[in-house]
Design an enzyme around this catalytic site. Structure first.
Site, short mmCIF file in Angstrom:
data_model
loop_
_atom_site.label_atom_id
_atom_site.label_comp_id
_atom_site.label_asym_id
_atom_site.label_seq_id
_atom_site.Cartn_x
_atom_site.Cartn_y
_atom_site.Cartn_z
CB VAL A 55 49.28 41.77 52.34
CG1 VAL A 55 49.59 43.25 52.52
CG2 VAL A 55 50.55 41.01 52.01
N GLY A 100 43.58 38.65 52.60
CA GLY A 100 44.53 37.55 52.71
C GLY A 100 45.66 37.92 53.67
CE LYS A 117 57.43 37.63 40.88
NZ LYS A 117 57.11 38.35 42.11
N GLY A 164 40.35 42.35 49.47
CA GLY A 164 41.20 41.19 49.71
C GLY A 164 41.67 41.17 51.15
P1 NAI Z 1 46.82 36.11 49.61
O1 NAI Z 1 46.63 35.05 48.57
O2 NAI Z 1 47.17 35.72 51.00
O3 NAI Z 1 45.51 37.01 49.70
C1 NAI Z 1 44.75 37.40 48.61
C2 NAI Z 1 43.32 37.54 49.10
O4 NAI Z 1 42.53 38.12 48.05
C3 NAI Z 1 42.68 36.19 49.46
O5 NAI Z 1 42.03 36.28 50.70
C4 NAI Z 1 41.70 35.97 48.30
O6 NAI Z 1 40.56 35.21 48.72
C5 NAI Z 1 41.32 37.39 47.98
N1 NAI Z 1 40.73 37.56 46.66
C6 NAI Z 1 40.99 36.85 45.52
N2 NAI Z 1 40.22 37.31 44.52
C7 NAI Z 1 39.51 38.34 45.01
C8 NAI Z 1 38.55 39.23 44.46
N3 NAI Z 1 38.16 39.14 43.20
N4 NAI Z 1 38.00 40.18 45.27
C9 NAI Z 1 38.37 40.26 46.57
N5 NAI Z 1 39.25 39.44 47.15
C10 NAI Z 1 39.82 38.50 46.37
O7 NAI Z 1 47.92 37.10 49.00
P2 NAI Z 1 48.78 38.19 49.77
O8 NAI Z 1 50.10 37.62 50.12
O9 NAI Z 1 47.95 38.83 50.83
O10 NAI Z 1 49.05 39.25 48.60
C11 NAI Z 1 48.03 40.16 48.19
C12 NAI Z 1 48.57 41.05 47.09
O11 NAI Z 1 49.71 41.76 47.58
C13 NAI Z 1 49.06 40.28 45.85
O12 NAI Z 1 48.79 41.06 44.71
C14 NAI Z 1 50.54 40.17 46.07
O13 NAI Z 1 51.24 40.07 44.85
C15 NAI Z 1 50.83 41.51 46.75
N6 NAI Z 1 52.04 41.51 47.57
C16 NAI Z 1 52.20 40.63 48.61
C17 NAI Z 1 53.33 40.66 49.39
C18 NAI Z 1 53.51 39.75 50.55
O14 NAI Z 1 54.39 40.03 51.39
N7 NAI Z 1 52.72 38.70 50.68
C19 NAI Z 1 54.44 41.63 49.12
C20 NAI Z 1 54.14 42.56 48.06
C21 NAI Z 1 52.99 42.47 47.30
#
Ligand code: NAI
Length: 355
Positions: free
Chosen positions: A181, A179, A80, A177
């Site tokens: 995923v 986002g 990482k 969340g």
């Molecule tokens: P993203 O940034 O696209 O989505 C995160 C979402 O959470 C956003 O919509 C944001 O507005 C929301 N958010 C932020 N603070 C919040 C809160 N206090 N309460 C509710 N919602 C909140 O990130 P992504 O890619 O969807 O990743 C989400 C999680 O999954 C992260 O922890 C990431 O490390 C993990 N992850 C992602 C992978 C991927 O393929 N993108 C793979 C493995 C793990």
């Protein structure tokens, strides 16, 4: 205490520090293990309160990548990177190019992609000077979609283990969340017949979930405390903590977010309350599984032999079921069992490497 003896260091193979005076770049690359293959892991760009917190973050995350890839059966090691600083202030082409040049010094031992604070567009810029970059526009398959698909397979295993059923019809799930995923998870759960409660700090996403998925919306402060079968954290790490644990009434916690447990004790407490926890690096491995083809295509990183993608994603379900089974037999929380299993896999890999 010396860094070699710190809990976080945990026999890491390599820890590299880079700095570039001209651009202000300060980056750390941690390589936990290459026992199973050259390391891979994202690059996180954020400010840290101290350099030692940045080092700890890199070390913890790289170890989790070793466990994630090892348990997923991938020929990939764990690493990482972190870049220290506020990306909105210091991130620019020159800095990203300097970072790419540093990656070239590590060479084929470490491949990276986007993480918090880094976008696909940023990885495109880094890839102009380094071939050890995935998650670019050119090589992009939708890793978040693969992660979401893998989560669904994992949730079925959770459903079976905790509730003795295999279909989602009417199952209540709280998704934290929406986002890349979380939205994919919510969409798939809705299609499978689950009843969704959702929260996000982005009102537009919440509104869209109400409209398109018939979801009920609650405030981000309350999403963990909903009367549901499954609480699925898909936003931030550390959400299972001393404050939240007592308020969780779901029978299971299973979602995408990395490092959901704020401490080892948080996992012990969940287990004591009869709440089934799906170790995050097992259930969220779909992204690294989906990205394997692009990392093995990089120079010197060898061929990955793997199941077809859909089968590899589906295998997350049985893998999680096996972890639940062994943890019940051993009387240990699932994350403790998962870590022990990952370490066994790494040890076998190391023995194979040195044999
Ligand atoms: P993203 O940034 O696209 O989505 C995160 C979402 O959470 C956003 O919509 C944001 O507005 C929301 N958010 C932020 N603070 C919040 C809160 N206090 N309460 C509710 N919602 C909140 O990130 P992504 O890619 O969807 O990743 C989400 C999680 O999954 C992260 O922890 C990431 O490390 C993990 N992850 C992602 C992978 C991927 O393929 N993108 C793979 C493995 C793990």
């Amino acid at each position: 205490m010396s860094i070699w003896d710190s809990v976080e260091y945990d026999a890491h193979e390599q820890l590299c520090f880079f700095s570039d005076e001209e651009t202000g770049l300060r980056a750390i690359v941690a390589i936990h293990s290459t026992a199973l293959g050259p390391a891979a892991g994202g690059t996180r760009f954020k400010p840290y309160d101290s350099d030692s917190l940045a080092i700890d973050d890199a070390l913890r995350l790289s170890r989790a990548m070793s466990y994630k890839s090892g348990l997923a059966g991938l020929p990939v090691g764990g690493g990482k990177a972190v870049i220290i600083g506020d990306p909105s202030r210091i991130k620019n082409h020159a800095l990203l190019h300097a970072y790419g040049r540093f990656l070239n010094r590590i060479g084929s031992h470490f491949a990276t992609g986007e993480d918090v604070g880094m976008s696909v567009a940023d990885m495109d810029i880094v890839s102009q000077v380094s071939p050890y970059v995935g998650g670019t526009t050119a090589g992009q398959s939708d890793l978040a979609a693969h992660t979401a698909t893998g989560i669904l397979h994992g949730l079925r295993a959770v459903l079976q283990r905790r509730f003795g059923r295999s279909d989602f019809g009417g199952v209540r799930v709280a998704v934290q969340g929406l986002g890349a995923v979380g939205w994919g998870v919510a969409e798939r759960l809705h299609a499978a017949g689950a009843a969704l409660t959702v929260a996000d700090v982005r009102e537009d996403q919440v509104e869209r979930a109400r409209r398109e998925l018939g979801a009920q919306a609650v405030s981000p402060d309350e999403i963990h405390a909903q009367d549901v079968e499954i609480y699925a954290p898909c936003a931030l790490g550390g959400v299972i903590n001393a404050r939240s644990i007592g308020e969780i009434s779901a029978g299971a916690v299973a979602g995408a977010a990395n490092n959901q447990l704020a401490s080892a004790d948080a996992g012990v407490q969940l287990a004591a309350r009869g709440i089934l926890f799906a170790p995050d690096y097992v259930i969220n491995a779909g992204g690294i599984i989906g990205g394997l083809a692009s990392t093995t295509a990089m120079p010197g990183r060898g061929k990955g032999s793997l199941l077809p993608l859909e089968d590899a994603l589906a295998a997350i379900g049985p893998r999680l079921a096996a972890i639940f089974e062994r943890s019940a037999v051993d009387g240990l929380p699932p994350e403790v069992t998962a870590e022990a299993m990952a370490r066994e896999i790494l040890l076998r890999g190391r023995e194979g490497v040195s044999a």
